[in-house]
Write an enzyme that holds these catalytic residues in place. Structure first.
Site, mmCIF file in Angstrom:
data_model
loop_
_atom_site.group_PDB
_atom_site.id
_atom_site.type_symbol
_atom_site.label_atom_id
_atom_site.label_comp_id
_atom_site.label_asym_id
_atom_site.label_seq_id
_atom_site.Cartn_x
_atom_site.Cartn_y
_atom_site.Cartn_z
ATOM 1 N N CYS A 38 0.879 -1.217 0.049
ATOM 2 C CA CYS A 38 0.080 0.130 -0.269
ATOM 3 C C CYS A 38 1.046 1.454 0.053
ATOM 4 O O CYS A 38 1.197 1.684 1.134
ATOM 5 C CB CYS A 38 -0.908 -0.097 1.208
ATOM 6 S SG CYS A 38 -1.928 1.482 1.542
ATOM 7 N N CYS A 76 -0.484 4.027 2.085
ATOM 8 C CA CYS A 76 -0.294 4.072 3.548
ATOM 9 C C CYS A 76 1.171 4.105 3.947
ATOM 10 O O CYS A 76 1.280 4.723 5.188
ATOM 11 C CB CYS A 76 -0.868 2.434 4.099
ATOM 12 S SG CYS A 76 -2.190 1.784 3.239
ATOM 13 N N ASP A 77 2.088 3.626 3.171
ATOM 14 C CA ASP A 77 3.417 3.599 3.730
ATOM 15 C C ASP A 77 4.418 4.606 2.952
ATOM 16 O O ASP A 77 5.537 4.255 3.180
ATOM 17 C CB ASP A 77 4.048 1.950 3.526
ATOM 18 C CG ASP A 77 3.026 1.186 4.392
ATOM 19 O OD1 ASP A 77 2.632 1.515 5.405
ATOM 20 O OD2 ASP A 77 2.932 -0.124 4.131
#
Ligand code: NAP
Length: 304
Positions: free
Chosen positions: A129, A132-133
């Site tokens: 992701c 997200c990261d």
């Protein structure tokens, strides 16, 4: 029965099914074990949903969830682990829960496909992701694996954050949209490594340091030093809990046509988990409307 309609899965298909059922004056439970939004919550920018300004998938998902709360849809915050028929309806099993409803909409969406290489679960620096990261890799060296829309979108997002991005794809041509590929090619810090497969993760003290790669055309091998890798090699349907409950095809998709009816009367399938040609936000939402209305009719006894 506790509920008229139970919807399994809080992506766009499930949320739309819940919305339509609630607006048909049904008592609705939406069961979701992770956050709302499904795959779109990983999308940095949704720009192909008609009439909606380009925005992050998570913002769009949050707006959809707010709409459900306003319609008094109830939420079950647990991942479904199975379902079975009971007198007068169905029971959905989840971690520590068992919900009963007259009709059921299955909308579990898709799960990340894995490369299946050693260390994929344990090595730090491997992500599925970018939204997200990605921020963890500000100014650093990363790779994205895959040639579809997700890989191209991830690489575009990471190009804004990271020092350098290498897009690694196993074939010579990208699968993703030409418009995304064109934008990516214009980025000075993006490099394409085509006809290339990742064969191993290289690590030190549990942290990713690089990727072993192999040229799929001439079998030449090499190594690429990276701080992080984002795997975007597609998805598989999240239907395993429902194998044996409804009929699935050989790839695990729920066998259901445009009417969203499954092999089991009273159970409907919506969104990417269903056998279909086009898996997009717009088609997931379309399925959700069809399945939500059909499940509401079933619950009302119209088709008993
Ligand atoms: P996808 O279209 O299935 O692409 C997966 C990519 O991973 C393909 O390029 C595939 O290679 C590669 N791949 C698969 N298994 C691999 C393996 N074992 N090793 C190396 N590479 C592997 O998946 P996606 O990009 O996640 O997209 C899924 C769906 O969502 C698509 O319909 C897509 O259009 C849609 N989507 C749309 C948007 C948008 O903005 N419109 C954004 C994201 C996703 P091959 O090409 O060789 O098969």
């Amino acid at each position: 029965m506790e509920y008229d309609v139970i919807v399994v899965g809080g992506g766009p298909a499930g949320m739309t099914a819940a919305l339509y059922a609630a607006r048909a004056a049904k008592r609705v439970l939406l069961a979701e074990g992770a956050g709302f939004g499904g795959q779109i919550s990983h999308s940095p920018r949704v720009e192909n949903y008609p009439g909606v300004e380009p925005q992050s998938g998570s913002a769009l998902a949050a707006a959809m969830a707010d709409q459900l709360a306003a319609q008094e849809v109830e939420f079950g915050f647990a991942a479904a682990t199975g379902a079975r028929a009971v007198p007068g309806g169905f029971e959905v099993l989840a971690e520590g829960e068992a919900w009963r409803g007259k009709s059921l909409v299955l909308a579990p969406g898709m799960e990340h496909r894995r490369l299946g290489l050693a260390g994929e679960d344990g090595i730090a620096g491997i992500s599925y992701c970018a939204v997200c990261d990605g921020a963890f890799y500000k100014g650093r060296e990363v790779a994205v694996v895959g040639g579809g829309d997700t890989a191209l979108q991830d690489a575009l997002l990471l190009a804004d954050l990271c020092g350098h991005v290498t897009l690694i794809h196993r074939r010579g041509e990208l699968r993703g949209a030409a418009a995304l590929a064109k934008r990516l090619r214009s980025r000075p810090n993006v490099e394409f490594l085509l006809n290339t497969a990742v064969t191993a993760f290289e690590s030190e003290a549990g942290r990713l340091t690089g990727l072993a790669v192999k040229n799929t055309a001439d079998a030449g091998t090499g190594s690429l030093a990276v701080d992080g890798v984002f795997l975007a090699v597609g998805q598989t349907p999240g239907t395993a809990p429902f194998a044996g409950f409804v009929a699935l095809d050989e790839q695990g998709f729920v066998l259901a046509g445009e009417d969203c009816r499954t092999s089991r009367p009273g159970v409907f399938a919506a969104g990417d988990c269903r056998t279909k040609q086009v898996r997009q936000l717009a088609t997931a939402v379309g399925d959700g409307a069809v399945a939500g209305l059909a499940a509401s009719e079933w619950a009302a006894g119209a088709q008993h």
